[in-house]
Design a protein around this motif. Structure first.
Motif, PDB file in Angstrom:
ATOM      1  N   THR A 190       1.033  -1.261   0.077  1.00  0.00           N
ATOM      2  CA  THR A 190       0.338  -0.165  -0.207  1.00  0.00           C
ATOM      3  C   THR A 190       0.671   1.281   0.093  1.00  0.00           C
ATOM      4  OG1 THR A 190      -0.010   0.289   2.644  1.00  0.00           O
ATOM      5  CG2 THR A 190      -1.920  -1.251   1.013  1.00  0.00           C
ATOM      6  N   ASP A 191       2.194   1.382   0.056  1.00  0.00           N
ATOM      7  CA  ASP A 191       2.880   2.346   0.235  1.00  0.00           C
ATOM      8  C   ASP A 191       3.513   2.333  -0.924  1.00  0.00           C
ATOM      9  OD1 ASP A 191       4.319  -0.246   0.108  1.00  0.00           O
ATOM     10  OD2 ASP A 191       5.382   0.740   1.620  1.00  0.00           O
ATOM     11  N   GLY A 192       3.193   1.228  -2.410  1.00  0.00           N
ATOM     12  CA  GLY A 192       3.959   1.847  -3.716  1.00  0.00           C
ATOM     13  C   GLY A 192       4.957   1.064  -3.537  1.00  0.00           C
ATOM     14  N   LEU A 193       5.593   0.266  -2.757  1.00  0.00           N
ATOM     15  CA  LEU A 193       6.933  -0.237  -2.889  1.00  0.00           C
ATOM     16  C   LEU A 193       6.126  -2.020  -2.884  1.00  0.00           C
ATOM     17  CD1 LEU A 193       8.700   1.234  -0.263  1.00  0.00           C
ATOM     18  CD2 LEU A 193       9.304   1.698  -2.246  1.00  0.00           C
ATOM     19  N   ASP A 194       7.135  -2.320  -3.651  1.00  0.00           N
ATOM     20  CA  ASP A 194       7.423  -4.098  -3.900  1.00  0.00           C
ATOM     21  C   ASP A 194       8.372  -4.846  -3.357  1.00  0.00           C
ATOM     22  OD1 ASP A 194       6.179  -3.053  -6.898  1.00  0.00           O
ATOM     23  OD2 ASP A 194       8.343  -3.195  -7.494  1.00  0.00           O
ATOM     24  N   TYR A 195       7.130  -5.938  -2.827  1.00  0.00           N
ATOM     25  CA  TYR A 195       7.680  -7.194  -1.499  1.00  0.00           C
ATOM     26  C   TYR A 195       7.775  -8.424  -2.340  1.00  0.00           C
ATOM     27  CZ  TYR A 195       7.334  -2.913   1.698  1.00  0.00           C
ATOM     28  OH  TYR A 195       6.762  -1.575   2.337  1.00  0.00           O
ATOM     29  N   VAL A 196       8.412  -8.820  -2.050  1.00  0.00           N
ATOM     30  CA  VAL A 196       8.635 -10.664  -2.294  1.00  0.00           C
ATOM     31  C   VAL A 196       8.265 -11.335  -0.907  1.00  0.00           C
ATOM     32  CG1 VAL A 196      10.650 -11.933  -2.999  1.00  0.00           C
ATOM     33  CG2 VAL A 196      10.407  -9.893  -3.582  1.00  0.00           C
ATOM     34  N   LEU A 197       7.062 -11.968  -1.096  1.00  0.00           N
ATOM     35  CA  LEU A 197       7.200 -12.822  -0.670  1.00  0.00           C
ATOM     36  C   LEU A 197       7.180 -14.643  -0.340  1.00  0.00           C
ATOM     37  CD1 LEU A 197       4.273 -11.157   0.332  1.00  0.00           C
ATOM     38  CD2 LEU A 197       2.561 -12.447   0.304  1.00  0.00           C
ATOM     39  N   PHE A 198       8.151 -15.358   0.406  1.00  0.00           N
ATOM     40  CA  PHE A 198       8.734 -16.196   0.225  1.00  0.00           C
ATOM     41  C   PHE A 198       8.455 -17.410   1.708  1.00  0.00           C
ATOM     42  CE2 PHE A 198      11.290 -13.542   1.446  1.00  0.00           C
ATOM     43  CZ  PHE A 198      12.742 -14.042   2.632  1.00  0.00           C
ATOM     44  N   ILE A 199       8.435 -19.097   1.261  1.00  0.00           N
ATOM     45  CA  ILE A 199       8.887 -19.637   2.575  1.00  0.00           C
ATOM     46  C   ILE A 199      10.081 -19.446   2.594  1.00  0.00           C
ATOM     47  CG2 ILE A 199       7.983 -21.702   3.691  1.00  0.00           C
ATOM     48  CD1 ILE A 199       5.650 -20.120   2.094  1.00  0.00           C
ATOM     49  N   ASP A 200      10.426 -19.245   4.841  1.00  0.00           N
ATOM     50  CA  ASP A 200      11.631 -19.447   5.014  1.00  0.00           C
ATOM     51  C   ASP A 200      11.169 -20.799   6.175  1.00  0.00           C
ATOM     52  OD1 ASP A 200      13.573 -18.804   6.709  1.00  0.00           O
ATOM     53  OD2 ASP A 200      12.936 -17.726   7.946  1.00  0.00           O
ATOM     54  N   VAL A 201      12.609 -21.948   5.165  1.00  0.00           N
ATOM     55  CA  VAL A 201      12.464 -22.390   6.715  1.00  0.00           C
ATOM     56  C   VAL A 201      13.843 -23.088   7.557  1.00  0.00           C
ATOM     57  CG1 VAL A 201      11.133 -24.410   5.297  1.00  0.00           C
ATOM     58  CG2 VAL A 201      13.062 -24.327   4.537  1.00  0.00           C
ATOM     59  N   SER A 202      14.401 -21.583   7.629  1.00  0.00           N
ATOM     60  CA  SER A 202      15.426 -22.066   8.298  1.00  0.00           C
ATOM     61  C   SER A 202      15.333 -22.066   9.755  1.00  0.00           C
ATOM     62  CB  SER A 202      16.325 -20.094   8.069  1.00  0.00           C
ATOM     63  OG  SER A 202      15.844 -19.074   9.261  1.00  0.00           O
ATOM     64  N   SER A 203      14.074 -22.055  10.327  1.00  0.00           N
ATOM     65  CA  SER A 203      14.513 -22.437  11.904  1.00  0.00           C
ATOM     66  C   SER A 203      14.182 -24.132  11.916  1.00  0.00           C
ATOM     67  CB  SER A 203      12.822 -22.219  12.544  1.00  0.00           C
ATOM     68  OG  SER A 203      11.675 -22.204  11.895  1.00  0.00           O
ATOM     69  N   GLY A 204      14.054 -24.699  10.866  1.00  0.00           N
ATOM     70  CA  GLY A 204      13.134 -25.970  10.506  1.00  0.00           C
ATOM     71  C   GLY A 204      11.457 -25.758  10.347  1.00  0.00           C
ATOM     72  N   THR A 205      11.254 -25.224  10.438  1.00  0.00           N
ATOM     73  CA  THR A 205       9.438 -24.843  10.650  1.00  0.00           C
ATOM     74  C   THR A 205       8.722 -24.619   9.723  1.00  0.00           C
ATOM     75  OG1 THR A 205       9.237 -25.452  12.912  1.00  0.00           O
ATOM     76  CG2 THR A 205       7.276 -24.536  11.339  1.00  0.00           C
ATOM     77  N   PRO A 206       8.263 -24.679   8.236  1.00  0.00           N
ATOM     78  CA  PRO A 206       8.472 -23.413   7.191  1.00  0.00           C
ATOM     79  C   PRO A 206       7.383 -21.901   7.589  1.00  0.00           C
ATOM     80  CG  PRO A 206       7.983 -25.686   6.640  1.00  0.00           C
ATOM     81  CD  PRO A 206       7.986 -25.314   8.396  1.00  0.00           C
ATOM     82  N   SER A 207       7.492 -20.952   7.495  1.00  0.00           N
ATOM     83  CA  SER A 207       7.332 -19.456   7.701  1.00  0.00           C
ATOM     84  C   SER A 207       7.238 -18.529   6.778  1.00  0.00           C
ATOM     85  CB  SER A 207       7.936 -18.612   9.086  1.00  0.00           C
ATOM     86  OG  SER A 207       8.083 -20.092  10.009  1.00  0.00           O
ATOM     87  N   LEU A 208       6.102 -18.038   6.867  1.00  0.00           N
ATOM     88  CA  LEU A 208       5.657 -17.079   5.408  1.00  0.00           C
ATOM     89  C   LEU A 208       6.668 -15.894   5.835  1.00  0.00           C
ATOM     90  CD1 LEU A 208       4.768 -15.623   3.057  1.00  0.00           C
ATOM     91  CD2 LEU A 208       2.626 -15.609   4.460  1.00  0.00           C
ATOM     92  N   ALA A 209       7.677 -15.491   4.578  1.00  0.00           N
ATOM     93  CA  ALA A 209       8.557 -14.397   4.768  1.00  0.00           C
ATOM     94  C   ALA A 209       8.357 -13.642   3.879  1.00  0.00           C
ATOM     95  CB  ALA A 209      10.192 -15.029   4.580  1.00  0.00           C
TER      96      ALA A 209
END
Length: 132
Positions: free
Chosen positions: A109-128
């Motif tokens: 909503t600020d006009g900037l671009d963001y990337v969504l990806f899955i982070d599994v660095s902790s061993g459990t998948p999380s949305l990043a």
């Protein structure tokens, strides 16, 4: 309507109405269709193809590079919950992004671009989320 076994165009091809292909279509450079394009087989484009309105496929769209839309990239099938339980996860925000991060890019909503990806660095998948 003329019928041809093969058509070789060495320059530009501009179609003012509809294009119907019952086999496969390979485009080495650019294809511009102002009407409709119906392909019964495969479409391979080695250059660029611009679609002004919509692209509807009955299967997958595989892009070797980026797939861009001015509005939405959507899925029409309704998701189903997998069997088994779930675990509560947080959404992780990385204030500084990795260059060329793979993922789904959305405009904020600020006009900037963001990337969504899955982070599994902790061993459990999380949305990043990270800035693009």
């Amino acid at each position: 309507m003329p019928t041809f076994d093969n058509v070789l165009v060495t320059g530009n091809q501009l179609i003012q109405q509809d294009l119907h292909v019952n086999g496969n279509e390979t485009v080495q450079v650019n294809l511009n269709v102002n009407g409709s394009q119906t392909i019964q087989g495969d479409l391979q484009i080695n250059g660029n193809q611009s679609i002004v309105n919509s692209l509807a496929t009955g299967a997958d769209v595989d892009a070797g590079g980026s797939l861009w839309s001015n509005y939405r990239v959507g899925v029409s099938n309704q998701p189903v919950l997998p069997a088994g339980g779930f675990s509560l996860q947080q959404i992780r925000f990385f204030a500084t992004g990795a260059a060329s991060q793979a993922g789904l890019m959305l405009k904020g909503t600020d006009g900037l671009d963001y990337v969504l990806f899955i982070d599994v660095s902790s061993g459990t998948p999380s949305l990043a989320i990270q800035p693009a």
